[in-house]
Structure formats: C-alpha cells, structure tokens
Scaffold this motif. Sequence first.
Motif, PDB file in Angstrom:
ATOM      1  N   ASN A  56       0.810  -1.202   0.000  1.00 53.35           N
ATOM      2  CA  ASN A  56       0.000   0.000   0.000  1.00 53.35           C
ATOM      3  C   ASN A  56       0.850   1.261   0.000  1.00 53.35           C
ATOM      4  OD1 ASN A  56      -2.456  -1.321  -0.099  1.00 53.35           O
ATOM      5  ND2 ASN A  56      -2.648  -1.439   2.124  1.00 53.35           N
ATOM      6  N   SER A  57       1.959   1.240   0.721  1.00 47.58           N
ATOM      7  CA  SER A  57       2.813   2.429   0.795  1.00 47.58           C
ATOM      8  C   SER A  57       3.516   2.725  -0.518  1.00 47.58           C
ATOM      9  CB  SER A  57       3.852   2.265   1.904  1.00 47.58           C
ATOM     10  OG  SER A  57       3.218   2.187   3.159  1.00 47.58           O
ATOM     11  N   ILE A  58       3.753   1.715  -1.313  1.00 47.92           N
ATOM     12  CA  ILE A  58       4.394   1.925  -2.613  1.00 47.92           C
ATOM     13  C   ILE A  58       3.390   2.467  -3.612  1.00 47.92           C
ATOM     14  CG2 ILE A  58       5.452   0.733  -4.581  1.00 47.92           C
ATOM     15  CD1 ILE A  58       6.814  -1.091  -2.507  1.00 47.92           C
ATOM     16  N   GLY A  59       2.175   1.965  -3.560  1.00 48.54           N
ATOM     17  CA  GLY A  59       1.128   2.371  -4.486  1.00 48.54           C
ATOM     18  C   GLY A  59       0.896   1.307  -5.534  1.00 48.54           C
ATOM     19  N   TYR A  60      -0.307   1.304  -6.088  1.00 51.39           N
ATOM     20  CA  TYR A  60      -0.706   0.332  -7.096  1.00 51.39           C
ATOM     21  C   TYR A  60      -0.910   1.011  -8.433  1.00 51.39           C
ATOM     22  CZ  TYR A  60      -1.648  -3.211  -3.559  1.00 51.39           C
ATOM     23  OH  TYR A  60      -1.521  -4.136  -2.555  1.00 51.39           O
ATOM     24  N   GLY A  61      -0.394   0.411  -9.480  1.00 49.46           N
ATOM     25  CA  GLY A  61      -0.657   0.851 -10.835  1.00 49.46           C
ATOM     26  C   GLY A  61      -1.648  -0.100 -11.481  1.00 49.46           C
ATOM     27  N   ALA A  62      -2.022   0.182 -12.719  1.00 47.52           N
ATOM     28  CA  ALA A  62      -2.944  -0.690 -13.440  1.00 47.52           C
ATOM     29  C   ALA A  62      -2.340  -2.086 -13.563  1.00 47.52           C
ATOM     30  CB  ALA A  62      -3.230  -0.110 -14.825  1.00 47.52           C
ATOM     31  N   SER A  63      -3.135  -3.098 -13.261  1.00 48.01           N
ATOM     32  CA  SER A  63      -2.670  -4.479 -13.316  1.00 48.01           C
ATOM     33  C   SER A  63      -2.209  -4.853 -14.716  1.00 48.01           C
ATOM     34  CB  SER A  63      -3.790  -5.438 -12.900  1.00 48.01           C
ATOM     35  OG  SER A  63      -4.124  -5.232 -11.555  1.00 48.01           O
ATOM     36  N   TYR A  64      -1.222  -5.717 -14.782  1.00 48.84           N
ATOM     37  CA  TYR A  64      -0.782  -6.234 -16.073  1.00 48.84           C
ATOM     38  C   TYR A  64      -1.871  -7.151 -16.617  1.00 48.84           C
ATOM     39  CZ  TYR A  64       1.637  -8.775 -19.676  1.00 48.84           C
ATOM     40  OH  TYR A  64       1.964  -9.323 -20.875  1.00 48.84           O
ATOM     41  N   ASN A  65      -2.212  -6.985 -17.890  1.00 52.31           N
ATOM     42  CA  ASN A  65      -3.241  -7.782 -18.545  1.00 52.31           C
ATOM     43  C   ASN A  65      -2.581  -8.677 -19.588  1.00 52.31           C
ATOM     44  OD1 ASN A  65      -5.202  -8.514 -20.612  1.00 52.31           O
ATOM     45  ND2 ASN A  65      -6.616  -7.159 -19.512  1.00 52.31           N
ATOM     46  N   ASN A  66      -2.649  -9.989 -19.377  1.00 51.83           N
ATOM     47  CA  ASN A  66      -2.020 -10.936 -20.294  1.00 51.83           C
ATOM     48  C   ASN A  66      -2.629 -10.907 -21.686  1.00 51.83           C
ATOM     49  OD1 ASN A  66       0.038 -12.178 -18.755  1.00 51.83           O
ATOM     50  ND2 ASN A  66      -1.483 -13.397 -17.668  1.00 51.83           N
ATOM     51  N   SER A  67      -3.894 -10.556 -21.789  1.00 56.50           N
ATOM     52  CA  SER A  67      -4.567 -10.545 -23.097  1.00 56.50           C
ATOM     53  C   SER A  67      -4.161  -9.351 -23.943  1.00 56.50           C
ATOM     54  CB  SER A  67      -6.082 -10.543 -22.919  1.00 56.50           C
ATOM     55  OG  SER A  67      -6.491 -11.712 -22.255  1.00 56.50           O
ATOM     56  N   THR A  68      -4.118  -8.175 -23.308  1.00 52.53           N
ATOM     57  CA  THR A  68      -3.802  -6.949 -24.060  1.00 52.53           C
ATOM     58  C   THR A  68      -2.346  -6.540 -23.935  1.00 52.53           C
ATOM     59  OG1 THR A  68      -4.392  -5.522 -22.193  1.00 52.53           O
ATOM     60  CG2 THR A  68      -6.160  -6.088 -23.770  1.00 52.53           C
TER      61      THR A  68
END
Length: 144
Positions: free
Chosen positions: A1-13
């Motif tokens: 949580n302290s680092i932060g979350y970016g958009a998840s990697y999507n294997n399809s796209t």
Amino acid sequence: NSIGYGASYNNSTHTGGNPNADFIDNYGVHWDPIAQYARSRGRKADVKRGWSLSGIASEINRGNPVIIYWYNGLSNQTRYSWHYNYGAKPGLHSVVVYGYKGDASNPTGFYVRDPWPSFYQIFYTSRSFLNKWSYFGYSAVVVK
C-alpha cells in the motif's frame, strides 16, 4: 500500500501500469519504488544498476541486506510492447542476498532467501547467479 498500485498487467492486451513507479499486480515492482519505500521508513537505500558480485559481497560484509532483481527461471521471456515501455520483462523476481562463499573480491557463490513460494535458502554458484541476475541489468537495492 505504501508503494502504491498501478494498473494491473493484462495478459490478453499486454498492457499495465508502470513498475518504475508503482506495484503492478501480476508483475511486481522495480528497484526505485522499493528504495523510496525504505527511505520513507527512515532507512538509507541505494539503487544499483550494472553492479558487481564484489559489490554485493562488500555490502554483505557491512551487514546490509541486498535485494536483487533477476529472472525467475520459469516464465516465457517473450517481450511485449508493454515491457518495452517500462523496462519490464516477463519473469521478474527478487531475492535477498545474505551471504557468499570465497573471497569478497571474487566470490564463488551466494546464499539467497527466496520468498517464492516460501522463504527458501538457496546457494547459487557465481556463474548461475550472474546468469539469472543479468536479465535485469545487474540491478539491486542495498538497504542500510
């Protein structure tokens, strides 16, 4: 949580957030956010790129944990456009180096703690260590 979350990697796209800034689900996070996190907790942390085995041994002698980034040995290494955007590659993995064999100026191997799937303690010869470590440009974080 302290680092932060970016958009998840999507294997399809083959898209996702930036692992140089945030943790990316289904991928991970690179060295700079980890060093920034350690600093935010009152520790000193140095990011190393293009580093050496003797450098790791020297830091271990000082009692400093060394987190290295390398190839997990299992993932398909095919690159996608997303990987080019952020220097990310399939198979990102990190371990903590806590010991070595041989002389610090020319170690013959290293002991690591691997959090995947649990905290295994593993020994790698310098040759096999370098082979896996080269995948991410000999990158590491030294926590002081």
